[in-house]
Design a protein around this motif. Structure first.
Motif, PDB file in Angstrom:
ATOM      1  N   ASP A 250       0.540  -1.307   0.031  1.00 53.78           N
ATOM      2  CA  ASP A 250      -0.013  -0.503   0.257  1.00 53.78           C
ATOM      3  C   ASP A 250       0.981   0.958   0.158  1.00 53.78           C
ATOM      4  O   ASP A 250       1.463   1.497   1.056  1.00 53.78           O
ATOM      5  CB  ASP A 250      -0.977   0.098   1.133  1.00 53.78           C
ATOM      6  CG  ASP A 250      -1.448  -1.000   1.406  1.00 53.78           C
ATOM      7  OD1 ASP A 250      -2.363  -0.944   2.623  1.00 53.78           O
ATOM      8  OD2 ASP A 250      -1.779  -1.587   0.286  1.00 53.78           O
ATOM      9  N   LEU A 251       0.852   2.137  -0.883  1.00 50.86           N
ATOM     10  CA  LEU A 251       1.135   3.341  -0.542  1.00 50.86           C
ATOM     11  C   LEU A 251      -0.262   4.362  -0.177  1.00 50.86           C
ATOM     12  O   LEU A 251      -1.145   4.517  -0.632  1.00 50.86           O
ATOM     13  CB  LEU A 251       1.182   3.998  -2.069  1.00 50.86           C
ATOM     14  CG  LEU A 251       2.892   3.155  -2.895  1.00 50.86           C
ATOM     15  CD1 LEU A 251       2.669   3.872  -4.229  1.00 50.86           C
ATOM     16  CD2 LEU A 251       4.254   3.375  -1.679  1.00 50.86           C
ATOM     17  N   LEU A 252       0.783   4.841   1.441  1.00 52.56           N
ATOM     18  CA  LEU A 252      -1.184   5.527   1.602  1.00 52.56           C
ATOM     19  C   LEU A 252      -0.599   7.197   1.382  1.00 52.56           C
ATOM     20  O   LEU A 252       1.398   7.580   2.084  1.00 52.56           O
ATOM     21  CB  LEU A 252      -0.774   5.733   3.515  1.00 52.56           C
ATOM     22  CG  LEU A 252      -0.947   3.931   3.492  1.00 52.56           C
ATOM     23  CD1 LEU A 252      -0.882   3.781   5.116  1.00 52.56           C
ATOM     24  CD2 LEU A 252      -2.285   3.486   2.587  1.00 52.56           C
ATOM     25  N   PRO A 253      -0.806   8.259   0.852  1.00 52.59           N
ATOM     26  CA  PRO A 253      -1.260   9.477   0.932  1.00 52.59           C
ATOM     27  C   PRO A 253      -0.872  10.335   1.912  1.00 52.59           C
ATOM     28  O   PRO A 253      -1.571   9.748   2.951  1.00 52.59           O
ATOM     29  CB  PRO A 253      -1.122   9.925   0.044  1.00 52.59           C
ATOM     30  CG  PRO A 253      -2.449   8.692  -1.091  1.00 52.59           C
ATOM     31  CD  PRO A 253      -1.993   7.414   0.420  1.00 52.59           C
ATOM     32  N   TYR A 254       0.353  10.948   2.125  1.00 54.64           N
ATOM     33  CA  TYR A 254       0.708  11.525   3.116  1.00 54.64           C
ATOM     34  C   TYR A 254      -0.458  12.505   3.667  1.00 54.64           C
ATOM     35  O   TYR A 254      -1.444  12.827   2.640  1.00 54.64           O
ATOM     36  CB  TYR A 254       1.747  12.673   3.650  1.00 54.64           C
ATOM     37  CG  TYR A 254       1.924  13.547   4.825  1.00 54.64           C
ATOM     38  CD1 TYR A 254       1.509  15.056   4.161  1.00 54.64           C
ATOM     39  CD2 TYR A 254       2.088  13.100   6.042  1.00 54.64           C
ATOM     40  CE1 TYR A 254       1.777  15.804   5.334  1.00 54.64           C
ATOM     41  CE2 TYR A 254       1.748  14.430   6.991  1.00 54.64           C
ATOM     42  CZ  TYR A 254       2.189  15.582   6.591  1.00 54.64           C
ATOM     43  OH  TYR A 254       1.522  16.935   7.411  1.00 54.64           O
ATOM     44  N   HIS A 255      -1.206  12.724   4.383  1.00 55.48           N
ATOM     45  CA  HIS A 255      -2.444  14.111   4.460  1.00 55.48           C
ATOM     46  C   HIS A 255      -2.436  14.642   6.167  1.00 55.48           C
ATOM     47  O   HIS A 255      -1.344  14.215   6.363  1.00 55.48           O
ATOM     48  CB  HIS A 255      -3.553  13.412   5.266  1.00 55.48           C
ATOM     49  CG  HIS A 255      -4.344  12.515   6.133  1.00 55.48           C
ATOM     50  ND1 HIS A 255      -4.805  12.659   6.791  1.00 55.48           N
ATOM     51  CD2 HIS A 255      -4.133  11.328   6.800  1.00 55.48           C
ATOM     52  CE1 HIS A 255      -4.567  11.989   8.433  1.00 55.48           C
ATOM     53  NE2 HIS A 255      -4.175  10.618   7.415  1.00 55.48           N
ATOM     54  N   PRO A 256      -2.826  16.035   5.983  1.00 52.95           N
ATOM     55  CA  PRO A 256      -1.902  17.505   6.759  1.00 52.95           C
ATOM     56  C   PRO A 256      -2.677  16.969   8.308  1.00 52.95           C
ATOM     57  O   PRO A 256      -2.863  17.986   9.183  1.00 52.95           O
ATOM     58  CB  PRO A 256      -1.837  18.020   6.834  1.00 52.95           C
ATOM     59  CG  PRO A 256      -2.637  18.433   4.896  1.00 52.95           C
ATOM     60  CD  PRO A 256      -2.742  16.481   5.118  1.00 52.95           C
ATOM     61  N   LEU A 257      -4.017  16.114   8.232  1.00 47.52           N
ATOM     62  CA  LEU A 257      -5.057  15.737   9.188  1.00 47.52           C
ATOM     63  C   LEU A 257      -4.411  16.390  10.600  1.00 47.52           C
ATOM     64  O   LEU A 257      -5.504  16.485  11.611  1.00 47.52           O
ATOM     65  CB  LEU A 257      -6.040  14.620   9.451  1.00 47.52           C
ATOM     66  CG  LEU A 257      -6.719  15.272   7.946  1.00 47.52           C
ATOM     67  CD1 LEU A 257      -8.176  13.802   7.639  1.00 47.52           C
ATOM     68  CD2 LEU A 257      -6.968  16.542   7.376  1.00 47.52           C
ATOM     69  N   GLY A 258      -3.927  15.668  10.955  1.00 47.70           N
ATOM     70  CA  GLY A 258      -2.988  15.896  12.493  1.00 47.70           C
ATOM     71  C   GLY A 258      -2.387  16.727  13.385  1.00 47.70           C
ATOM     72  O   GLY A 258      -2.169  17.004  14.264  1.00 47.70           O
ATOM     73  N   GLN A 259      -2.058  18.021  12.510  1.00 49.01           N
ATOM     74  CA  GLN A 259      -1.395  18.710  12.842  1.00 49.01           C
ATOM     75  C   GLN A 259      -2.547  20.139  13.999  1.00 49.01           C
ATOM     76  O   GLN A 259      -1.316  20.584  14.715  1.00 49.01           O
ATOM     77  CB  GLN A 259      -0.937  20.217  11.408  1.00 49.01           C
ATOM     78  CG  GLN A 259      -0.720  19.641   9.974  1.00 49.01           C
ATOM     79  CD  GLN A 259       1.004  19.630  10.578  1.00 49.01           C
ATOM     80  OE1 GLN A 259       1.178  20.961  11.241  1.00 49.01           O
ATOM     81  NE2 GLN A 259       1.778  19.530   9.770  1.00 49.01           N
ATOM     82  N   GLY A 260      -2.778  20.010  13.705  1.00 51.98           N
ATOM     83  CA  GLY A 260      -3.698  20.519  14.739  1.00 51.98           C
ATOM     84  C   GLY A 260      -4.192  19.454  16.762  1.00 51.98           C
ATOM     85  O   GLY A 260      -4.344  21.182  17.456  1.00 51.98           O
TER      86      GLY A 260
END
Lengths: 326, 722
Positions: A250-260
């Protein structure tokens, strides 16, 4: 009675193994990946997340707290994290859920009981997945949950970083049907720089597990600026080609949802923002990652499907002559 | 049928034309008629210069009874515009809903003032004056044709006395009026054929004329004729009173399909096109698969062709796959594939195991129970055998609850959850009794208000007996009563038990004050949040779940423990249809945090936000647990993000969910695969997505045609779920 700290139990998980699953997320991780979007899982002990935008200024938390950890300046809520002992009294009074406790101590039995709630939906391919954080940071607890699931005939999967001595990993062998592991970077120096640990044990443990004839799913979180180059993914694929039990990559695109979440945990400055690879970049990497012995997926979807949440309906070929009774 | 020439007029391009035309017609309906918070229909607008006005036979300006309905229906049929589209395989569209042109739906002579206080008090939708909502048996019409039906009416007329003459005269007139409509359409088709220059379309029109000429009198012989016959009946029935109940379509059409294939008249592509045209004509509720009366699975090749037709049509559709232990798994799989690919909220799925077992609990045989099918938004009926008032009778449980709550606070010096429960039970019993008496009013008088002159024709008994279906025309009267607002009541009881009694965070009187103030002010806001974060129905083994079960068991017991005073059996369900808004406006603020006037909870679903993870498994498990279990439904309404379709496991995942729900006792499963971002965008500007279709409650509708208020309801549900 074996117990441990979990962050939550997620029912109807469809991205943590095959079928419908219940995923148990354990708290604590010994790695510190720079892009981690679940910082609330890094520390093992329970913590409090604070979301000031939800606060309604009722001051009930200040009234409930015995440790002066809550203060109000006008309507602005000030949380003195250093005074907080995480007793949870304030959370009980915060109906706006401006404060959320992350991490609760549970027994393995109670976790298994919750996993069993969705047993009617596990057929044919679903089951339980232990994830985190890093489950092997609480190895005994993890094994107790897996044992409980196995006794009930539930398919088991584990998402572990495998960055442990084999003696820690080996007890999992009879308890796990499916292993899910991240390979983030093949270059060890880069791996240490970005995650805080070497990848030698990870790769060695994978070779050992591969020899046991148990299915493996490999994942790579693709993070621009870290591991998105073709040669990096190619190197991982070359390694996977030497293994016999890898079923899926699996290639899992990074997502920035954790910033907060970093701010909510009072972790000071969040890590630098990383970038998500583009669709075209992921297309290219998926092609680079392809090998005959496993299926490549991007974000959980087969190559042909992943980009198009609104898939081309003409690809649904309802051909009665192929699909129907004669 | 001539095989389509491979030009720009192949079946695909013709369907594209027909679909676009329907979308344009839908947009025009929105423009001229305004929002429609109900099913998408096959109705098209009449020409702008078409004028028709009913002729009243009552001083109040309305029309009633046999002569009133026969006169007006026949008059309308005589001048109803004809509709011919050379691209279509079928002729006709309907343009008027006769049951909506009356200024007063119920004869004042049969007023029921003694019921009105409790009806208002408890938010009862009585169903009095409502029509249709039971299932025809299409086989009667397919075997006889219009000419055969006329002969049947005349045959039985001759056997009865003059007291039934008016009934039979009305039925004869209705049949002849439909025949006249078809006859005029044939003339229009022939005229169009003469003008048509495209050879493919000309051939199509000539065959269309031939088909319809035959069907004026004769029963259908081919698949095209059968589809056209069904379409004519549907159009006539819709015109009469909006009837949309379909039937077991694969079994109804299978003999015609097989004969045509055997004779080499058609191939599967021809069949798919015909079926697509039937589905386009009107989105009736059709069933696929499921158990026959003897238990064998009814899945056939045609079941798959119908799915293929709907897939190619890509419009609104109300196909249901009847899931049972013996179902061909390929049909279920193919249905789920269609759901995930087309995202038009079809098919839905019925849990026939629980439905059959439930219906048998009423004392019926398995053979009979297996014939009962889901032919409406949430409702079940035996084709041609049963009168039901499905989906027209509702008790607003949220309102009943608040009546009990307010009364307790007024009268009880020591309020408690136990006291509240006893009062709720008492009031719900009164509400059920009032509803039951209303059902008797309907059954005693409806034949004098609105006889079912069209549906009678496809019902076993009315023509034979000379009696309307509502007053003795059939043997089986199983009257459907749906509760509405289950989650609001359950969550309120759970919140009261936890916050007031167990944790003592607020007193009864304090809470009552906040309810009266609609949770206004900072303290009200805090209290509302406190009550809203109580243990919820749907969480899983929570106080809310236990209360939901108790409430459902109570409604079930009260509805089933005795018949109506007139001796009619009642069967409970949980469904709110599109009335969540209307019923919500009747109810003030509730202890679960719901504000005054907000929509009540939808059907049997937990309120959105019932769990942080919104897990679909928790949702379907909760709904399975509260099923009344007597053969009517408490449906699941599930929203899923399209990303679920990305996974290779998607079909297995959805299938596991459906089968798990039905194994646990579930009865009906509706799924929307909708992108929350798209819905939000469409909510702001519906013109962006004119073809966005959602299953609103049990029915599918174009999102753009829903009122803003109703769209908000759907948005709220979808956003919370995502």
């Amino acid at each position: 009675m074996t117990s441990g700290v979990i962050t939550h139990i997620q029912r109807f998980s469809v991205h943590d193994g095959p079928g419908i699953r219940t995923t148990v997320f354990l708290k604590g991780c010994q790695m510190h990946c720079s892009w981690c979007h679940n910082p609330e899982t890094l520390r093992r002990q329970p913590e409090i997340q604070v979301f000031p935008e939800r606060c309604i200024g009722c001051r009930a938390c200040a009234a409930a707290c015995q440790h002066a950890a809550h203060e109000f300046n006008g309507t602005a809520h000030l949380y003195h994290r250093q005074r907080c002992v995480v007793c949870g009294e304030c959370i009980e009074t915060c109906y706006a859920q401006s404060m959320v406790r992350v991490g609760e101590t549970r027994t393995a039995e109670s976790v298994v009981a919750e996993v069993l709630a969705d047993r009617p939906f596990y057929q044919p391919a679903g089951g339980a997945t232990i994830s985190g954080g890093e489950p092997l940071l609480q190895a005994e607890f993890t094994c107790a949950i897996l044992e409980g699931c196995r006794r009930e005939g539930i398919h088991t999967a584990i998402e572990t970083n495998l960055a442990w001595p084999w003696t820690v990993v080996e007890p999992l062998v009879p308890l796990v049907d499916l292993l899910l592991v991240d390979i983030k970077i093949m270059d060890d120096a880069a791996h240490r720089a970005w995650t805080g640990v070497s990848n030698e044990r990870i790769l060695d443990n994978l070779r050992r597990w591969d020899a046991l004839n148990k299915d493996i799913v490999i994942r790579t979180p693709v993070v621009v600026g870290v591991n998105e180059r073709r040669e990096q993914i190619g190197a991982i694929a070359d390694f996977l080609a030497t293994l016999r039990q890898v079923r899926q990559y699996d290639l899992l695109p990074y997502h920035p949802l954790g910033q907060g979440k970093y701010a909510a945990l009072g972790r000071g400055d969040p890590p630098p923002e990383f970038h998500t690879p583009t669709a075209a970049e992921l297309d290219t990497l998926a092609a680079v990652a392809a090998r005959p012995n496993y299926v490549v997926k991007v974000a959980g979807a087969a190559l042909r499907n992943w980009r198009n949440c609104h898939s081309d309906p003409e690809r649904l070929d309802i051909n009665p002559t192929q699909d129907t009774l004669s | 049928m001539a095989r389509a020439v491979q030009t720009e007029l192949d079946y695909a391009s013709r369907l594209e034309h027909l679909r676009k035309r329907k979308e344009a017609q839908t947009a025009e309906k929105l423009r001229r008629l305004g929002y429609m918070n109900e099913d998408d229909y096959g109705m098209v607008l009449p020409p702008e210069d078409f004028q028709w006005h009913p002729k009243p036979n009552h001083p109040n300006g309305s029309f009633y009874g046999l002569p009133g309905w026969a006169d007006n229906f026949c008059d309308l049929m005589d001048c109803h515009p004809v509709y011919v589209d050379p691209m279509d395989a079928l002729a006709g569209r309907y343009m008027v809903l006769l049951n909506r042109v009356r200024p007063c739906r119920w004869p004042p002579e049969f007023a029921y003032p003694e019921l009105e206080p409790d009806q208002e008090r408890y938010g009862i939708i009585s169903g009095i004056g409502n029509d249709a909502h039971f299932a025809p048996d299409y086989r009667i019409g397919l075997e006889l044709g219009w000419g055969g039906l006329l002969a049947k009416v005349r045959r039985y007329r001759a056997q009865h006395g003059p007291d039934k003459a008016e009934f039979y005269e009305a039925e004869e007139r209705v049949i002849r009026a439909v025949q006249g409509w078809i006859r005029r359409t044939v003339a229009a088709i022939e005229e169009a054929a003469q003008r048509e220059t495209n050879p493919t379309l000309q051939a199509n029109l000539r065959e269309m004329a031939e088909v319809n000429r035959w069907l004026i009198e004769g029963p259908p012989r081919t698949l095209r004729e059968a589809c056209q016959w069904i379409a004519w009946f549907n159009m006539a029935s819709r015109t009469y009173n909006r009837d949309g109940a379909g039937g077991q379509l694969d079994e109804l059409l299978r003999p015609y399909y097989e004969r045509d294939r055997h004779a080499g008249r058609i191939d599967d592509e021809d069949a798919i096109f015909l079926l697509a045209c039937l589905l386009l004509n009107d989105p009736h509720y059709y069933q696929l698969g499921g158990p026959a009366a003897d238990g064998h699975d009814q899945t056939s090749r045609l079941s798959f062709l119908i799915l293929a037709a709907a897939h190619r049509l890509k419009s609104t559709c109300n196909l249901t796959i009847r899931v049972h232990d013996g179902l061909d798994p390929r049909l279920l799989r193919k249905g789920v594939e269609c759901l995930l690919e087309d995202r038009k909220a079809w098919p839905r799925f019925s849990g026939d195991k629980a439905l059959v077992e439930g219906f048998m609990r009423n004392g019926y045989s398995g053979e009979l129970a297996r014939q009962r099918i889901a032919v409406g938004c949430n409702w079940m009926a035996l084709p041609g055998l049963e009168y039901t008032m499905n989906d027209t009778v509702k008790i607003n449980a949220a309102k009943v609850f608040m009546v009990a709550f307010d009364e307790m606070l007024l009268e009880d010096p020591t309020p408690s959850v136990d006291s509240l429960w006893r009062r709720f039970e008492d009031h719900l019993r009164r509400a059920v009794l009032c509803t039951a008496r209303g059902i008797d009013v309907q059954l005693d008088h409806q034949h004098l208000n609105e006889p079912e002159l069209v549906l009678n024709l496809l019902t076993h008994g009315p023509i034979e007996r000379g009696l309307n279906v509502t007053n003795g025309g059939v043997d089986l009267y199983n009257m459907c009563i749906d509760g509405a607002g289950l989650a609001d009541v359950a969550d309120s009881l759970a919140a009261l038990q936890q916050r007031v009694e167990q944790q003592q965070r607020i007193t009864w009187q304090e809470l009552a004050g906040h309810l009266r103030n609609n949770y206004e002010g900072p303290e009200g806001q805090r209290v509302r949040l406190m009550m809203r974060t109580g243990p919820r129905y749907g969480e899983g083994d929570s106080l809310g779940d236990r209360w939901a079960l108790r409430v459902s068991q109570l409604l079930t017991r009260l509805v089933t423990e005795q018949p109506t005073p007139g001796g009619r059996r009642m069967i409970p369900g949980w469904f709110s249809w599109a009335d969540t808004l209307r019923l919500g406006k009747q109810v003030g603020a509730m202890p679960d945090g719901r504000r005054a006037g907000e929509p009540i909870s939808h059907g049997a679903n937990p309120r959105p936000g019932f769990r942080d993870d919104g897990a679909a498994t928790a949702l379907v498990k909760a709904i399975a647990a509260i099923q009344p279990g007597y053969g009517n439904t408490a449906p699941v309404q599930l929203e899923l993000d399209p990303c679920i379709a990305q996974s290779e496991d998607a079909v297995e995942t959805i299938t596991s969910l459906i089968k798990g729900h039905f194994d646990l006792g579930g009865t009906l499963f509706n799924i929307n695969i909708v992108d929350a971002d798209q819905v939000l965008a469409a909510h702001k500007d519906p013109s962006l997505y004119p073809d966005l279709v959602v299953r609103v409650t049990g029915f599918t509708a174009y999102f753009a045609n829903l009122s803003p208020e109703f769209r908000q309801l759907v948005v709220d549900r979808l956003i919370r779920a995502s």
